[in-house]
Motif scaffolding. Structure first.
Motif, short mmCIF file in Angstrom:
data_model
loop_
_atom_site.label_atom_id
_atom_site.label_comp_id
_atom_site.label_asym_id
_atom_site.label_seq_id
_atom_site.Cartn_x
_atom_site.Cartn_y
_atom_site.Cartn_z
N ARG A 87 60.22 6.46 48.53
CA ARG A 87 60.35 6.04 50.12
C ARG A 87 61.33 5.74 51.12
NH1 ARG A 87 54.63 6.24 50.22
NH2 ARG A 87 54.11 4.28 51.29
N ALA A 88 61.62 4.35 50.74
CA ALA A 88 62.51 3.46 51.50
C ALA A 88 63.35 4.55 50.97
CB ALA A 88 62.53 2.62 51.21
N ALA A 89 63.81 4.97 49.44
CA ALA A 89 65.38 5.22 49.65
C ALA A 89 65.58 6.98 49.95
CB ALA A 89 65.36 5.08 47.73
N ALA A 90 64.32 6.92 50.47
CA ALA A 90 65.18 8.63 50.74
C ALA A 90 65.00 8.53 52.05
CB ALA A 90 63.48 10.13 50.34
N GLY A 91 65.03 7.29 52.84
CA GLY A 91 65.31 7.45 53.72
C GLY A 91 64.04 7.64 55.28
N SER A 93 60.74 7.28 56.95
CA SER A 93 59.94 6.28 57.80
C SER A 93 58.58 5.52 57.24
CB SER A 93 59.18 6.83 59.72
OG SER A 93 60.87 6.98 60.01
#
Length: 231
Positions: A87-91, A93
């Motif tokens: 999720r973080a790599a995909a930007g 929240s």
């Protein structure tokens, strides 16, 4: 399992509960609030994890007791390191989970919080309390008072893990602040205890979160109890 589009500025909510009538009632309440909308619903934990992967919502309202996969295990899977990293790599929240339960100070709720949930709500909560809880967790805070969270963690015994090296790397003042936050004190109360301004306490809390790789104050309380660092 359903999902619908939300307005760009809305807090995007996924609702998970195995009771159709309850789920529909909460959906109506959330959709009636300004600035938030339900983008998906699920009837069990398996569907919930799949929806979070697909939609990366802002807030998940998660029932504890469900068939197939309960809310505790679904929460654990949502916050599994590989999923968080994707999720973080995909930007996306950060996803916040609020557990829904019929029992106050529920041991299962304590376990879900240990897995990453931001707190819990009783199922008989009012629409205003539900709205405020969604906004509160979306802002990165817990949805129950820190003192209640401390009592919940203390009442759900887990054998302490060894003290991590990261904690030993905190300064003396940061350890003082850590201990006070773990006891459920507010920034104002912490400041009075350690003889520091509220803004200085906030700075210390930020440093503690960064050094210990924790997400929020909820996680400080959990971390302290898991490692036997609270009196």
């Amino acid at each position: 399992m359903t999902h619908v589009p939300a307005a760009p500025a809305d807090i995007r909510v996924v609702l998970v509960d195995d009771q159709d009538l309850f789920r529909e009632g909460v959906r109506v309440i959330v959709d009636a609030q300004e600035g938030m909308s339900v983008v998906g619903t699920a009837g069990d934990g398996v569907q919930a994890v799949r929806l979070v992967d697909e939609l990366t919502p802002d807030v998940v309202l998660m029932d504890i007791r469900m068939p197939e996969l309960d809310g505790v295990e679904a929460t654990r899977q949502i916050f599994a390191p590989d999923r968080v990293a994707r999720r973080a790599a995909a930007g996306a929240s950060p996803v916040r989970v609020v557990v829904l339960t019929t029992f106050n100070l529920d041991d299962r709720a304590a376990t879900a919080i240990r897995h990453g949930a931001s707190g819990f709500l009783l199922k008989d909560t009012t629409p205003v309390q539900l709205r405020d809880a969604i906004r509160t967790v979306h802002a990165g805070n817990a949805v129950l008072a820190p003192g209640d969270l401390t009592a919940l963690m203390a009442g759900s015994f887990v054998a302490p893990a060894p003290t991590p090296a990261a904690y030993l790397g905190l300064t003396d003042k940061e350890r003082e602040v850590f201990a006070a936050v773990a006891r459920g004190l507010s920034n104002t109360e912490v400041g009075a205890l350690v003889f520091a301004s509220e803004s200085t306490v906030k700075t210390h809390v930020g440093a503690i979160l960064r050094k210990l790789s924790l997400r929020d104050r909820v996680q400080i309380v959990v971390y302290a109890h898991e490692h036997g660092l609270v009196a």
